[in-house]
Scaffold this motif. Sequence first.
Motif, mmCIF file in Angstrom:
data_model
loop_
_atom_site.group_PDB
_atom_site.id
_atom_site.type_symbol
_atom_site.label_atom_id
_atom_site.label_comp_id
_atom_site.label_asym_id
_atom_site.label_seq_id
_atom_site.Cartn_x
_atom_site.Cartn_y
_atom_site.Cartn_z
ATOM 1 N N GLN A 76 0.819 -1.211 0.000
ATOM 2 C CA GLN A 76 0.000 0.000 0.000
ATOM 3 C C GLN A 76 0.847 1.252 0.000
ATOM 4 O OE1 GLN A 76 -3.444 -0.142 -0.303
ATOM 5 N NE2 GLN A 76 -3.002 1.984 -0.828
ATOM 6 N N ASP A 77 1.975 1.232 0.730
ATOM 7 C CA ASP A 77 2.859 2.399 0.749
ATOM 8 C C ASP A 77 3.440 2.654 -0.632
ATOM 9 O OD1 ASP A 77 2.351 2.762 3.410
ATOM 10 O OD2 ASP A 77 4.145 1.646 4.076
ATOM 11 N N ILE A 78 3.798 1.573 -1.334
ATOM 12 C CA ILE A 78 4.368 1.730 -2.679
ATOM 13 C C ILE A 78 3.320 2.335 -3.623
ATOM 14 C CG2 ILE A 78 5.291 0.491 -4.668
ATOM 15 C CD1 ILE A 78 6.487 -1.528 -2.677
ATOM 16 N N LEU A 79 2.084 1.838 -3.544
ATOM 17 C CA LEU A 79 1.022 2.360 -4.413
ATOM 18 C C LEU A 79 0.707 3.808 -4.083
ATOM 19 C CD1 LEU A 79 -1.388 -0.718 -4.507
ATOM 20 C CD2 LEU A 79 0.056 0.134 -6.365
ATOM 21 N N ASN A 80 0.710 4.171 -2.800
ATOM 22 C CA ASN A 80 0.456 5.554 -2.404
ATOM 23 C C ASN A 80 1.517 6.487 -2.961
ATOM 24 O OD1 ASN A 80 -1.819 4.794 -1.026
ATOM 25 N ND2 ASN A 80 -0.834 4.723 0.997
ATOM 26 N N SER A 81 2.764 5.997 -3.047
ATOM 27 C CA SER A 81 3.860 6.842 -3.526
ATOM 28 C C SER A 81 3.702 7.227 -4.992
ATOM 29 C CB SER A 81 5.208 6.132 -3.313
ATOM 30 O OG SER A 81 5.305 4.997 -4.167
ATOM 31 N N VAL A 82 2.963 6.398 -5.734
ATOM 32 C CA VAL A 82 2.731 6.721 -7.158
ATOM 33 C C VAL A 82 1.279 7.151 -7.375
ATOM 34 C CG1 VAL A 82 4.549 5.223 -8.003
ATOM 35 C CG2 VAL A 82 2.248 4.296 -7.668
ATOM 36 N N GLU A 85 -4.419 3.406 -7.008
ATOM 37 C CA GLU A 85 -5.095 2.363 -6.262
ATOM 38 C C GLU A 85 -4.739 0.997 -6.842
ATOM 39 O OE1 GLU A 85 -6.834 2.811 -3.605
ATOM 40 O OE2 GLU A 85 -6.855 5.019 -3.638
ATOM 41 N N LEU A 86 -4.924 -0.039 -6.044
ATOM 42 C CA LEU A 86 -4.577 -1.381 -6.479
ATOM 43 C C LEU A 86 -5.400 -1.800 -7.710
ATOM 44 C CD1 LEU A 86 -3.070 -4.024 -6.112
ATOM 45 C CD2 LEU A 86 -4.802 -4.695 -4.411
ATOM 46 N N ASP A 87 -6.736 -1.471 -7.710
ATOM 47 C CA ASP A 87 -7.561 -1.900 -8.838
ATOM 48 C C ASP A 87 -7.168 -1.197 -10.131
ATOM 49 O OD1 ASP A 87 -8.423 0.543 -7.986
ATOM 50 O OD2 ASP A 87 -10.566 0.106 -8.210
ATOM 51 N N GLN A 88 -6.651 0.067 -9.995
ATOM 52 C CA GLN A 88 -6.176 0.773 -11.186
ATOM 53 C C GLN A 88 -4.931 0.088 -11.767
ATOM 54 O OE1 GLN A 88 -5.973 4.677 -9.181
ATOM 55 N NE2 GLN A 88 -7.268 5.436 -10.855
ATOM 56 N N LEU A 89 -4.030 -0.323 -10.873
ATOM 57 C CA LEU A 89 -2.827 -1.001 -11.326
ATOM 58 C C LEU A 89 -3.189 -2.312 -12.019
ATOM 59 C CD1 LEU A 89 0.259 -1.236 -11.428
ATOM 60 C CD2 LEU A 89 0.171 -2.300 -9.163
ATOM 61 N N LEU A 90 -4.158 -3.054 -11.446
ATOM 62 C CA LEU A 90 -4.590 -4.316 -12.064
ATOM 63 C C LEU A 90 -5.204 -4.077 -13.430
ATOM 64 C CD1 LEU A 90 -6.154 -6.083 -8.950
ATOM 65 C CD2 LEU A 90 -4.021 -6.697 -10.116
ATOM 66 N N GLU A 91 -6.023 -3.048 -13.533
ATOM 67 C CA GLU A 91 -6.668 -2.754 -14.822
ATOM 68 C C GLU A 91 -5.628 -2.410 -15.874
ATOM 69 O OE1 GLU A 91 -9.793 0.453 -16.815
ATOM 70 O OE2 GLU A 91 -9.361 0.519 -14.670
ATOM 71 N N LEU A 92 -4.668 -1.610 -15.485
ATOM 72 C CA LEU A 92 -3.624 -1.205 -16.415
ATOM 73 C C LEU A 92 -2.806 -2.390 -16.891
ATOM 74 C CD1 LEU A 92 -2.009 1.009 -17.825
ATOM 75 C CD2 LEU A 92 -0.673 1.278 -15.740
ATOM 76 N N ALA A 161 8.061 -2.535 -13.934
ATOM 77 C CA ALA A 161 8.093 -1.610 -15.074
ATOM 78 C C ALA A 161 7.006 -0.565 -14.946
ATOM 79 C CB ALA A 161 7.931 -2.389 -16.374
ATOM 80 N N THR A 162 5.829 -0.980 -14.545
ATOM 81 C CA THR A 162 4.712 -0.048 -14.410
ATOM 82 C C THR A 162 4.978 0.966 -13.319
ATOM 83 O OG1 THR A 162 3.188 -1.771 -15.122
ATOM 84 C CG2 THR A 162 2.229 0.124 -14.024
ATOM 85 N N LEU A 163 5.505 0.510 -12.178
ATOM 86 C CA LEU A 163 5.783 1.430 -11.083
ATOM 87 C C LEU A 163 6.875 2.427 -11.444
ATOM 88 C CD1 LEU A 163 5.568 -1.001 -8.034
ATOM 89 C CD2 LEU A 163 3.896 0.706 -8.773
ATOM 90 N N VAL A 164 7.902 1.948 -12.187
ATOM 91 C CA VAL A 164 8.952 2.880 -12.629
ATOM 92 C C VAL A 164 8.347 3.970 -13.486
ATOM 93 C CG1 VAL A 164 10.996 3.101 -14.087
ATOM 94 C CG2 VAL A 164 10.835 1.251 -12.430
ATOM 95 N N SER A 165 7.426 3.562 -14.391
ATOM 96 C CA SER A 165 6.792 4.544 -15.280
ATOM 97 C C SER A 165 5.986 5.539 -14.481
ATOM 98 C CB SER A 165 5.901 3.834 -16.290
ATOM 99 O OG SER A 165 5.196 4.755 -17.083
ATOM 100 N N LEU A 166 5.191 5.034 -13.500
ATOM 101 C CA LEU A 166 4.347 5.921 -12.704
ATOM 102 C C LEU A 166 5.182 6.866 -11.871
ATOM 103 C CD1 LEU A 166 1.656 3.368 -11.516
ATOM 104 C CD2 LEU A 166 1.387 5.176 -13.216
ATOM 105 N N ALA A 167 6.349 6.431 -11.463
ATOM 106 C CA ALA A 167 7.218 7.269 -10.644
ATOM 107 C C ALA A 167 7.959 8.300 -11.462
ATOM 108 C CB ALA A 167 8.219 6.397 -9.901
ATOM 109 N N GLY A 168 7.827 8.266 -12.784
ATOM 110 C CA GLY A 168 8.490 9.248 -13.626
ATOM 111 C C GLY A 168 9.788 8.776 -14.199
ATOM 112 N N GLY A 169 10.190 7.563 -13.947
ATOM 113 C CA GLY A 169 11.466 7.095 -14.470
ATOM 114 C C GLY A 169 11.343 6.544 -15.860
#
Length: 509
Positions: A76-82, A85-92, A161-169
């Motif tokens: 949850q902390d990782i998702l909050n940083s970007v 929500e979890l369901d958005q990440l799953l959909e993507l 890969a998705t989290l890196v993208s969301l974080a701006g990397g």
Amino acid sequence: MSEEAPTQAQSAQSFWAPHTGVAVAERQTSAWTAVRPDLDWDWDWEAELEATRQFVPGGAYVSTQDVMDVLGPDAQDILNSVNMELDQLLELMNAKTTVLPIIRDDAGPLTEGLAQCWEELEEGLEDANLVPEPQRKAVVKTEQDTRSPWKRRFIKAAVMATLVSLAGGGATALAMDKAVTVDVDGHEMTVHTYSGTVGDVLAKQGLSAGAHDSLMPSASSSIADGGKIVLQRGRTMTVSVDGVAKTQWVKSLTVADALREMGVKTDNAKLSVDPSKQIPLSGMSMDVRTAKTVTISDGGNAPKQLTTYAVTIQELLKSLNITLGADDNVAPAADTKLASGAQITVSRNGVTVVQENQDIQPTTQIVNDPTLDEGVTQVMDPGVVGKQTVTYRVTMHNGKQADKQQIGVQVITPMKPKIVKNGTKPLPGDEIWDRIAKCESSNNWHANTGNGYYGGLQFDIPTWTSNGGGQYAPRADLATREQQIAIANRVRAARGLQPWQCAQILGLT
């Protein structure tokens, strides 16, 4: 001169190109080659991944547990940083048009971790159980309880890969995120979605197009950023026009528009619902009453022309406060449907019982008197008028008496009869009248010469009737000889033979 790293927008527009629902890489050496120069970048790895999804036991799509296994207790902390929500990440991640971003070489520690994941991914693709047909050489294992280690590596790589993208990397951030306008029955809203089709976008909003709804574009059509979806939901409309009901599915939102859609004419009509009212999604029922010009006659009153919205004659009578008695009737029948030009007639047929006080006229009682000359009468007792109550049944039609029948009589005071003496003494022979008749009419007892005198003794009508000749005939010439002599004796008793000129000529006076 060193090659400049591509911008995020350039990467989104040119690095990936959609192909059969999967992003296919345009091979550039400035991004992933920097991370994995040892890989063959002419290999269409994304197409391989998409094809591989069809053969991974249990499917290669990402579940909530998959992500939680990868991210661990700090999920949850990782998702909050970007800010996701979890369901958005799953959909993507599960969308078929998901674009995995390019990881630039300056992305930091996450990039290094992702490079290691790609090594595991490359090794996983060598698993004979994951190689699509017909390249598969080994026997495929499909036990339901087998969880391929490759799937976990794939999920780990995709999540990172998705989290890196969301974080701006990443060079491309959420290429799937689209702003779409959804118009539902004229009400617009803008939604952000990763869905690729119209149907998916509506489903995320809890909407769908039914059999009687209108949807543009179709549910299977793809939707792009800035696209618009128009959903017009159908409603059942039941309209009763002068008692005849019609039910139809309509797309209109107001009563007025729905009536036009159904082809219902409302000129000079009376509506049970305000035309501007919104039609609920559950539908609506309403009445439409058309104007009709009719003529009505009530009893003996003069006919009256009027305009009404009544459907039947019964409704018309009620609206006019016209009631029918037990014996009244209306034509045509009360349940007849009205139409312009109709003629309605109300007949008032009352039957009443009335009582009348009447006189009882005295009857005449004749008493023969042989002492009086024949033809002579004398009133001995004038009698007394009686009193009685007479009951009648009276039938009225449109205010006029149509019939009157006597149904009872009650005598209050009896009458007393009139007593008259009638002389029966013979006169000195009827031959006197034969002699006078011979002189007056040549003994023609039925003489009618047109001179105003009638019979053998030539009576005028006033003398005949005033002396009681009417009891025999209206004129003397229509009576018998004996009847004419009887009346002549009455005249003789009162006036002698003076009325007959021939009596003087014959010397009988």
